[in-house]
Design a protein around this motif. Sequence first.
Motif, short mmCIF file in Angstrom:
data_model
loop_
_atom_site.label_atom_id
_atom_site.label_comp_id
_atom_site.label_asym_id
_atom_site.label_seq_id
_atom_site.Cartn_x
_atom_site.Cartn_y
_atom_site.Cartn_z
N THR A 165 -3.55 -80.73 -37.87
CA THR A 165 -2.98 -81.98 -37.40
C THR A 165 -3.31 -82.17 -35.93
N ARG A 166 -3.70 -83.39 -35.56
CA ARG A 166 -4.01 -83.68 -34.16
C ARG A 166 -2.83 -83.32 -33.27
N GLY A 167 -3.11 -82.61 -32.18
CA GLY A 167 -2.08 -82.25 -31.22
C GLY A 167 -1.21 -81.09 -31.64
N ILE A 211 -5.66 -78.10 -32.56
CA ILE A 211 -6.44 -79.31 -32.80
C ILE A 211 -6.08 -80.29 -31.68
N PRO A 212 -7.04 -80.68 -30.84
CA PRO A 212 -6.72 -81.58 -29.73
C PRO A 212 -6.18 -82.92 -30.22
N ILE A 213 -5.30 -83.52 -29.42
CA ILE A 213 -4.72 -84.82 -29.77
C ILE A 213 -5.81 -85.89 -29.87
N GLY A 214 -6.92 -85.72 -29.15
CA GLY A 214 -8.00 -86.69 -29.18
C GLY A 214 -8.96 -86.54 -30.35
N ASP A 220 -3.46 -87.21 -38.85
CA ASP A 220 -3.02 -87.91 -37.66
C ASP A 220 -1.78 -87.22 -37.11
N ALA A 221 -1.57 -87.32 -35.82
CA ALA A 221 -0.42 -86.68 -35.18
C ALA A 221 0.87 -87.27 -35.72
N THR A 245 -10.59 -86.90 -34.01
CA THR A 245 -10.62 -88.01 -34.97
C THR A 245 -9.98 -87.56 -36.27
N ALA A 246 -8.98 -88.29 -36.73
CA ALA A 246 -8.33 -87.96 -38.00
C ALA A 246 -9.25 -88.31 -39.15
N GLY A 247 -9.22 -87.48 -40.19
CA GLY A 247 -10.02 -87.70 -41.39
C GLY A 247 -10.81 -86.47 -41.79
#
Length: 185
Positions: free
Chosen positions: A40-42, A94-97, A137-138, A99-101
């Motif tokens: 997950t982002r972030g 996983i960095p917040i920046g 996505d976060a 790309t989700a997917g």
Amino acid sequence: TFFMGALIDADLGTLESVAALADDANNLDDEDGVTFGTLTRGANGTVDIVVAGGSGFINLWIDLNGDGDWSDPGEQLLTNQAVVAGVNNLNVLIPIGATAGATSARVRLTSASVGSPSPAGLLPDAEAEDYRVTILDAATNTPTNTPTATGVPPTDTPTPTPTNSPTNTPTPTNTPLPLGTPSVI
């Protein structure tokens, strides 16, 4: 022999594809040594890596921007991470920046620490495995339909109250009529 999982095939380290299947078409689908948890982002995600044949070092890349390679800054998430024979439970941030997917990941196992790890190229006594992974996505802790204040003060408009005045609306009852009484429908 030194490898991840139970299967191994020859890989020059130059076979890569967005779908993480290029090395499977070369010889054998040997991607069986790595299991990714939720990414997950972030947030921290888990990666379980099964190592056979002794201790070594893991380098791991994820295509965080979905551009089809692992060469962008920040895409190497583990660098010369020491591992032992057996199951190794590792964490990656996983960095917040990111790309989700759906995207791809490459994991390289070597018997010695690598001076300048690269996702491509030949390394002695090593194995690379590619995986298709999904970055979520976060998660947010705020509701999606949060009302916002308008800045308009409330008015003093009176609210109508119900009255007990009689109406001409008939009220239905379940009382049976006596026999022989005409009924109106």
